[in-house]
Scaffold this motif. Structure first.
Motif, PDB file in Angstrom:
ATOM      1  N   LYS A 432       0.859  -1.186   0.000  1.00  0.00           N
ATOM      2  CA  LYS A 432       0.000   0.000   0.000  1.00  0.00           C
ATOM      3  C   LYS A 432       0.894   1.234   0.000  1.00  0.00           C
ATOM      4  O   LYS A 432       1.346   1.683   1.033  1.00  0.00           O
ATOM      5  CB  LYS A 432      -0.945  -0.008   1.205  1.00  0.00           C
ATOM      6  CG  LYS A 432      -1.954  -1.144   1.183  1.00  0.00           C
ATOM      7  CD  LYS A 432      -2.825  -1.158   2.427  1.00  0.00           C
ATOM      8  CE  LYS A 432      -3.778   0.014   2.477  1.00  0.00           C
ATOM      9  NZ  LYS A 432      -4.695  -0.067   3.632  1.00  0.00           N
ATOM     10  N   ALA A 433       1.145   1.736  -1.198  1.00  0.00           N
ATOM     11  CA  ALA A 433       2.072   2.858  -1.347  1.00  0.00           C
ATOM     12  C   ALA A 433       1.579   3.792  -2.442  1.00  0.00           C
ATOM     13  O   ALA A 433       2.336   4.241  -3.290  1.00  0.00           O
ATOM     14  CB  ALA A 433       3.472   2.347  -1.669  1.00  0.00           C
ATOM     15  N   ASP A 442      -6.538   6.412  -5.012  1.00  0.00           N
ATOM     16  CA  ASP A 442      -5.230   5.817  -4.739  1.00  0.00           C
ATOM     17  C   ASP A 442      -4.442   6.605  -3.693  1.00  0.00           C
ATOM     18  O   ASP A 442      -3.579   6.046  -3.009  1.00  0.00           O
ATOM     19  CB  ASP A 442      -4.408   5.712  -6.028  1.00  0.00           C
ATOM     20  CG  ASP A 442      -4.823   4.537  -6.891  1.00  0.00           C
ATOM     21  OD1 ASP A 442      -5.455   3.615  -6.351  1.00  0.00           O
ATOM     22  OD2 ASP A 442      -4.534   4.547  -8.100  1.00  0.00           O
ATOM     23  N   ALA A 443      -4.720   7.892  -3.572  1.00  0.00           N
ATOM     24  CA  ALA A 443      -3.991   8.707  -2.604  1.00  0.00           C
ATOM     25  C   ALA A 443      -4.302   8.310  -1.160  1.00  0.00           C
ATOM     26  O   ALA A 443      -3.597   8.718  -0.234  1.00  0.00           O
ATOM     27  CB  ALA A 443      -4.298  10.188  -2.814  1.00  0.00           C
ATOM     28  N   GLU A 643       5.703  11.509  -5.067  1.00  0.00           N
ATOM     29  CA  GLU A 643       4.332  11.718  -4.608  1.00  0.00           C
ATOM     30  C   GLU A 643       4.040  10.858  -3.387  1.00  0.00           C
ATOM     31  O   GLU A 643       4.525   9.732  -3.275  1.00  0.00           O
ATOM     32  CB  GLU A 643       3.326  11.353  -5.717  1.00  0.00           C
ATOM     33  CG  GLU A 643       3.524  12.086  -7.028  1.00  0.00           C
ATOM     34  CD  GLU A 643       4.445  11.368  -8.003  1.00  0.00           C
ATOM     35  OE1 GLU A 643       4.401  11.684  -9.204  1.00  0.00           O
ATOM     36  OE2 GLU A 643       5.222  10.485  -7.557  1.00  0.00           O
ATOM     37  N   THR A 644       3.241  11.407  -2.490  1.00  0.00           N
ATOM     38  CA  THR A 644       2.758  10.633  -1.359  1.00  0.00           C
ATOM     39  C   THR A 644       1.439  11.230  -0.902  1.00  0.00           C
ATOM     40  O   THR A 644       0.912  12.158  -1.533  1.00  0.00           O
ATOM     41  CB  THR A 644       3.800  10.581  -0.225  1.00  0.00           C
ATOM     42  OG1 THR A 644       3.379   9.637   0.766  1.00  0.00           O
ATOM     43  CG2 THR A 644       3.990  11.944   0.426  1.00  0.00           C
ATOM     44  N   GLN A 645       0.912  10.721   0.194  1.00  0.00           N
ATOM     45  CA  GLN A 645      -0.397  11.196   0.635  1.00  0.00           C
ATOM     46  C   GLN A 645      -0.338  12.650   1.113  1.00  0.00           C
ATOM     47  O   GLN A 645       0.634  13.082   1.729  1.00  0.00           O
ATOM     48  CB  GLN A 645      -0.925  10.315   1.775  1.00  0.00           C
ATOM     49  CG  GLN A 645      -2.356  10.645   2.173  1.00  0.00           C
ATOM     50  CD  GLN A 645      -2.872   9.762   3.285  1.00  0.00           C
ATOM     51  OE1 GLN A 645      -2.852  10.127   4.454  1.00  0.00           O
ATOM     52  NE2 GLN A 645      -3.340   8.573   2.925  1.00  0.00           N
ATOM     53  N   ASP A 646      -1.420  13.365   0.845  1.00  0.00           N
ATOM     54  CA  ASP A 646      -1.560  14.737   1.313  1.00  0.00           C
ATOM     55  C   ASP A 646      -2.469  14.743   2.538  1.00  0.00           C
ATOM     56  O   ASP A 646      -3.693  14.723   2.420  1.00  0.00           O
ATOM     57  CB  ASP A 646      -2.156  15.614   0.208  1.00  0.00           C
ATOM     58  CG  ASP A 646      -2.251  17.078   0.618  1.00  0.00           C
ATOM     59  OD1 ASP A 646      -1.480  17.489   1.502  1.00  0.00           O
ATOM     60  OD2 ASP A 646      -3.116  17.797   0.069  1.00  0.00           O
ATOM     61  N   SER A 647      -1.870  14.716   3.715  1.00  0.00           N
ATOM     62  CA  SER A 647      -2.642  14.719   4.956  1.00  0.00           C
ATOM     63  C   SER A 647      -1.765  15.252   6.078  1.00  0.00           C
ATOM     64  O   SER A 647      -0.537  15.244   5.991  1.00  0.00           O
ATOM     65  CB  SER A 647      -3.134  13.310   5.306  1.00  0.00           C
ATOM     66  OG  SER A 647      -2.051  12.472   5.672  1.00  0.00           O
ATOM     67  N   GLY A 672      -4.448  14.067  -6.638  1.00  0.00           N
ATOM     68  CA  GLY A 672      -4.557  14.533  -5.264  1.00  0.00           C
ATOM     69  C   GLY A 672      -3.404  14.133  -4.373  1.00  0.00           C
ATOM     70  O   GLY A 672      -3.474  14.318  -3.149  1.00  0.00           O
ATOM     71  N   PHE A 673      -2.326  13.599  -4.934  1.00  0.00           N
ATOM     72  CA  PHE A 673      -1.135  13.270  -4.144  1.00  0.00           C
ATOM     73  C   PHE A 673      -0.347  14.547  -3.840  1.00  0.00           C
ATOM     74  O   PHE A 673      -0.219  15.429  -4.686  1.00  0.00           O
ATOM     75  CB  PHE A 673      -0.218  12.321  -4.910  1.00  0.00           C
ATOM     76  CG  PHE A 673      -0.694  10.905  -4.988  1.00  0.00           C
ATOM     77  CD1 PHE A 673      -0.171   9.940  -4.147  1.00  0.00           C
ATOM     78  CD2 PHE A 673      -1.655  10.525  -5.909  1.00  0.00           C
ATOM     79  CE1 PHE A 673      -0.593   8.620  -4.225  1.00  0.00           C
ATOM     80  CE2 PHE A 673      -2.086   9.219  -6.001  1.00  0.00           C
ATOM     81  CZ  PHE A 673      -1.558   8.259  -5.151  1.00  0.00           C
TER      82      PHE A 673
END
Length: 682
Positions: A432-433, A442-443, A643-647, A672-673
């Motif tokens: 899960k990446a 997917d983000a 790219e990675t999660q935006d949180s 949205g990454f």
């Protein structure tokens, strides 16, 4: 049993039909019929719109949401059919819950929840995906008995222990069916259109599920099976043929490899196929992802003129194919076709939830939903640190580390006497990446297990698949090539360029093929070309991305030729070990097969570490940082990005754990990454 009576009735009533060619048909020339084909695929047991890892409803996934879209799209037209492409029974905690019951009690105990839900929607047919075989043929047979619609597969053949009425060499499943569909024509009158459905699964199932299928089945190539059966379907009266391959697009450069896993492009060249509703690779077609694909029309949704659609994964999209048929000289002819994928959620919309949940689907699986919640909340131990996979593609990572630690411990505990002196390593990949980096959902696809109490759902989050423990014996030279293929995960970086360069190769390398090998240390030089492509086929024999590869046994460091000739045991899983894709894999390298799933081994490891009377009462997942990138000396200001999660959670984890300087950029990418700059120069 496998719905044998039901299938027999369907087959008897449909396969004997032939085109009439009567005077009445000829008088009807010019009459048109609009036919819509709706497709679900790769649901992976995500029936509820619910994230069991976060314990909350999730509007971006689930058949409960897709069902509302199915009803909307069906209501728009006079004539539609609904098909499922496969990979239905495995992949979510609900699927694990059902499989665990079967493992303990040797029965599912009634209708599988996937079919409790799907039976309410009026499916015409289902196809088998590769993950349908993960829990064995006995489980599959009992599960399929709960479907009130027929199943098809044209390329799996029986070898031994055949189901009732089957002999060696026979198709294990019904290869195709022809549905006699009553439709409304352009004049408002009823007509009959005979729709043929034919399904396929990747031939690689005999490798990926060797422990379940060895000696029991063989598998024809997808195109090979299509070329055998499609002419028979036409001869038996099919007006329209819908191919349902559980198979990705593939490549136009060599479209007819008989053993190809991804063969949709090749299928589009098989004469007689009118539409292809495909899946397997979790992408969306048509979409910008496939821009530049030879002979693909992304506006119309065709490949080589054949309507084609692939609807993502977990119910996040619905596949829609629209065919316009015209009666010409007593036969229905497809005169126009379009295809598209419709999402259930759009994070960029003012109201991102494009559909509401279908309460009928939720109610149908309410009992299993509660059972799944109880199942995933079983305690297994405690962790001393957060396990998030936000950085797993750019530095060593706790979510991969803990799996590697568990795999090494399990294999070491089961080594035979003749293997005990061989060093044990572990190959583990991030599951899960960021998904396939092809949809906005997917983000959200990252492991997020906070420090503290751990439950079984955390183990399932850390290890997504029901693989079993397998170990292989390799040489150091094979180990290096294994890592060289993994390093294809990265694009080549040009140290002379100052414009932004993206580090992650999302297009041709899946993150689950980015194996980190623990027990050795190494660096990756991303300024060098890759030696292998995403299928581990040599593209540049002289390339050398893996540098400083070293094994230390506590007294001696092995590098170069000394390491190349040394033997190692690598703990892995059945998918990787038997796959034969990476150097050092394949049946000839396998030295250990254990009945335990990797997830079970992980849960056992967490529990044993937590209960260790000499330990601190928790498992330590801290990464050992055994791999990294070679520091680049550029000739200009270098701008490398990933790219990675935006949180907020990702932001803080990155601040606390970055090994190189990372700088978040103001903009996000199209899915949205969050975009980060990584400093590879220090």
């Amino acid at each position: 049993m496998l719905n044998k009576k039901f299938l027999a009735v369907v087959i008897a009533s449909t396969l004997g039909l032939t085109a009439c060619g009567s005077d009445d048909d000829k008088n009807n020339s010019g009459i048109q019929v609009d036919l819509r084909i709706l497709e679900t695929s790769d649901l992976h047991a995500n029936i509820m719109d619910y994230d069991y890892y976060k314990t909350k409803y999730d509007p971006t996934i689930g058949l409960a949401r897709t069902a509302s879209l199915i009803k909307q799209q069906g209501a728009e037209v006079s004539n539609f059919v609904l098909v499922d492409n496969g990979d239905l029974l495995q992949g979510s905690p609900m699927g694990d819950f059902v499989a665990d019951n079967f493992k303990r009690d040797h029965t599912i105990g009634g209708t599988h929840p996937a079919y409790k839900a799907m039976n309410t929607l009026g499916y015409s047919v289902g196809n088998l995906g590769n993950h349908e075989f993960n829990y064995g043929l006995d489980f599959l047979e009992e599960a399929l008995a709960g479907a009130n619609f027929p199943y098809i597969n044209a390329n799996v053949l029986c070898e031994a222990d055949c189901w009732e009425g089957k002999s060696k060499g026979d198709n294990l499943f019904t290869p195709y069916i022809i549905e006699e569909k009553t439709v409304i024509d352009s004049n408002g009158d009823q007509q009959i259109v005979k729709i043929g459905y034919i399904g396929f699964v990747p031939p690689q199932i005999v490798l990926w599920d060797k422990q379940n299928l060895s000696g029991k089945v063989s598998v024809m190539g997808i195109v090979e099976a299509a070329e055998k059966f499609v002419p028979l379907m036409k001869a038996e009266g099919a007006d329209v043929i819908v191919a349902i391959p559980h198979s990705g697009v593939g490549t136009p450069s060599n479209p007819t490899d008989v053993n190809d896993e991804n063969a949709t492009y090749a299928l589009s060249l098989v004469e007689g196929i009118d539409a292809i509703t495909f899946g397997h690779s979790h992408s969306v077609f048509p979409s910008a992802t496939f821009e530049g694909l030879e002979n693909a029309d992304l506006e119309k949704g065709t490949i080589n003129g054949v309507a084609a659609v692939m609807p993502g994964r977990w119910g996040d999209n619905l596949g829609i194919v629209d065919l316009k048929l015209e009666m010409q000289d007593g036969a229905w002819v497809v005169i126009d076709r379009t295809a598209k994928a419709a999402p259930i959620y759009d994070k960029n919309a003012e109201n991102p939830e494009l559909v509401i949940a279908d309460n009928g689907i939720r109610d149908s699986v309410a009992l299993e939903h509660q059972g799944t919640l109880n199942y995933v909340n079983q305690p297994i131990g405690k962790a001393s640190a957060d396990m998030y996979s936000f950085l797993t593609l750019v530095q060593d990572d706790p979510t991969v580390q803990i799996v590697s630690d568990a795999q090494i411990a399990k294999v070491k505990a089961n080594l035979t006497a003749e293997l005990k002196d061989i060093p044990v390593l572990s190959a583990s990949a991030p599951f899960k990446a960021g998904g396939r980096h092809s949809t906005t959902a997917d983000a959200e696809s990252y492991v997020q297990v906070p420090a503290g109490d751990l439950t079984y759902k955390n183990a399932a989050d850390l290890y997504l698949y029901p693989n079993t423990m397998v170990a292989v014996k390799v040489t150091g030279a094979e180990l290096k090539d294994w890592l060289e293929c993994s390093a294809n995960q990265f694009n080549q970086i040009d140290p002379t360029v100052s414009t932004p360069q993206m580090l992650i190769n999302w297009d041709t390398h899946r993150t689950y093929n980015f194996d980190v090998i623990d027990g050795v240390t190494y660096n990756i030089d991303v300024t060098q070309p890759t030696k292998f492509d995403g299928d581990c086929k040599v593209v540049n024999a002289d390339a050398n991305r893996i540098v400083d590869l070293t094994f230390n046994d506590g007294t001696t460091s092995f590098t170069g030729a000394d390491l190349d000739s040394k033997e190692f045991i690598i703990a892995s899983n059945n998918y990787r070990a038997f796959g034969g894709k990476f150097a050092g894999t394949g049946a000839e390298h396998v030295v250990m097969e254990l009945p335990d799933s990797n997830r079970e081994a992980l849960a056992q490891y967490i529990t044993s570490e937590t209960e260790n009377p000499d330990g601190p009462g928790y498992v330590d997942p801290s990464a050992d940082y055994n791999w990294g990138f070679v520091t680049i000396t550029p000739t200009t200001t270098l701008d490398v990005r990933f790219e990675t999660q935006d949180s907020a959670t990702a932001d803080q984890f990155i601040i606390d754990n970055q090994q190189r300087k990372l700088e978040k950029q103001a903009e996000n990418d199209e899915f949205g990454f969050a975009i980060y700059k990584i400093d590879l120069t220090q």
